[in-house]
Write a protein that holds these residues in place. Structure first.
Motif, PDB file in Angstrom:
ATOM      1  N   ASP A   1       0.842  -1.200   0.000  1.00 37.71           N
ATOM      2  CA  ASP A   1       0.000   0.000   0.000  1.00 37.71           C
ATOM      3  C   ASP A   1       0.875   1.247   0.000  1.00 37.71           C
TER       4      ASP A   1
ATOM      5  N   HIS B   1       1.759   3.803  -5.982  1.00 39.89           N
ATOM      6  CA  HIS B   1       0.898   3.064  -6.918  1.00 39.89           C
ATOM      7  C   HIS B   1       1.270   3.297  -8.375  1.00 39.89           C
TER       8      HIS B   1
ATOM      9  N   PRO C   1       4.240  -1.041  -7.316  1.00 38.20           N
ATOM     10  CA  PRO C   1       3.583  -2.178  -6.659  1.00 38.20           C
ATOM     11  C   PRO C   1       4.177  -3.527  -7.071  1.00 38.20           C
TER      12      PRO C   1
ATOM     13  N   ASP D   1      -5.810  -0.891  -3.195  1.00 33.01           N
ATOM     14  CA  ASP D   1      -6.087  -0.031  -4.350  1.00 33.01           C
ATOM     15  C   ASP D   1      -5.917  -0.769  -5.676  1.00 33.01           C
TER      16      ASP D   1
ATOM     17  N   ILE E   1      -6.713   0.478  -9.271  1.00 30.30           N
ATOM     18  CA  ILE E   1      -5.678   1.085 -10.115  1.00 30.30           C
ATOM     19  C   ILE E   1      -4.992  -0.034 -10.891  1.00 30.30           C
TER      20      ILE E   1
ATOM     21  N   THR F   1      -2.032  -0.739 -11.864  1.00 30.93           N
ATOM     22  CA  THR F   1      -0.774  -1.321 -11.396  1.00 30.93           C
ATOM     23  C   THR F   1      -1.003  -2.407 -10.339  1.00 30.93           C
ATOM     24  N   GLY F   2      -2.078  -2.270  -9.560  1.00 32.52           N
ATOM     25  CA  GLY F   2      -2.432  -3.326  -8.619  1.00 32.52           C
ATOM     26  C   GLY F   2      -3.225  -4.427  -9.279  1.00 32.52           C
TER      27      GLY F   2
ATOM     28  N   THR G   1      -9.239  -3.991  -2.082  1.00 29.69           N
ATOM     29  CA  THR G   1      -8.058  -4.628  -1.498  1.00 29.69           C
ATOM     30  C   THR G   1      -8.116  -6.125  -1.754  1.00 29.69           C
TER      31      THR G   1
END
Length: 230
Positions: free
Chosen positions: A109, A112, A117, A138, A141, A143-144, A167
């Motif tokens: 976390d 981002h 990440p 997150d 987004i 990238t997550g 999450t």
């Protein structure tokens, strides 16, 4: 755990509060015990909860003012911080030298922006013990979400769904393996059309040049690669 967040602003030098969801905090309470080894990139109310739970916790953050605000809150609410440490710096700089192993829970976390990440994951995943939990915040987004799409199809990771829709939760069920892209179904699926287009263009180029031997060699190697993946 009943900790008041009224007026609590930990980020942007007290100007903002990027509080993680209550569902995540409840998950931490349910899955973390006193003495567990935990780590997070970023710092916030999750840090306070893990301190209150008695975890041996490491928070990696470039913002020393966040650590000061968290420590002040803990002092005010009589939450021991003896087992909490802050490592100051950007996670991509701090994590390579992190002196942790057999981590029970890791929370990504921090930054981002790409590729932070993924870098956090690369260094935290091997340190997480089998049976431990990985939380990625997150994931709305890209990238997550990218990490989630890959891990869902990796045998070492068991997907536990999302908390508050943002999450992702995974449990590590086998030792971490860093695979080549061709052995990762999610990456292969994302790359198939692009690679097929490139291979067709290369083949047509060789054919136009009269390089039949080179074209036959490419076709043979492509067939071998397909056979290896079956």
């Amino acid at each position: 755990m009943n900790l008041s967040t009224s007026g609590l602003t930990l980020h942007r030098e007290g100007a903002g509060n990027w509080m993680i969801s209550e569902d995540v905090l409840a998950f931490l309470e349910a899955h973390v015990s006193a003495g567990d080894m935990t780590v997070e990139t970023g710092a916030g109310y999750s840090t306070i909860v893990l301190a209150a739970l008695g975890a041996h916790h490491t928070s990696v953050t470039p913002a020393e003012e966040e650590a000061d605000a968290i420590t002040a809150y803990c002092v005010e609410h009589q939450i021991p911080t003896d087992s909490v440490r802050f490592l100051f710096g950007y996670s991509q700089d701090v994590l390579p030298g992190l002196d942790l192993a057999e981590v029970d829970l890791a929370l990504i976390d921090g930054g981002h922006g790409f590729p932070v990440p993924a870098v956090d994951f690369m260094y935290l995943a091997p340190r997480l013990k089998v049976g431990g939990h990985l939380l990625i915040d997150d994931v709305d987004i890209w990238t997550g979400a990218m990490i989630v799409s890959v891990l869902k199809q990796e045998p070492e990771w068991e997907y536990g769904g999302r908390l508050a829709r943002r999450t992702a939760v995974f449990r590590k069920v086998a030792p971490y393996v860093a695979r080549e892209w061709c052995d990762q179904p999610a990456v292969v699926a994302k790359s198939r059309i692009t690679r097929a287009t490139r291979q067709t263009a290369n083949g047509l180029g060789r054919l136009a040049q009269g390089d039949l031997a080179g074209l036959r060699d490419r076709l043979r190697r492509a067939a071998q690669l397909r056979a290896q993946r079956r």
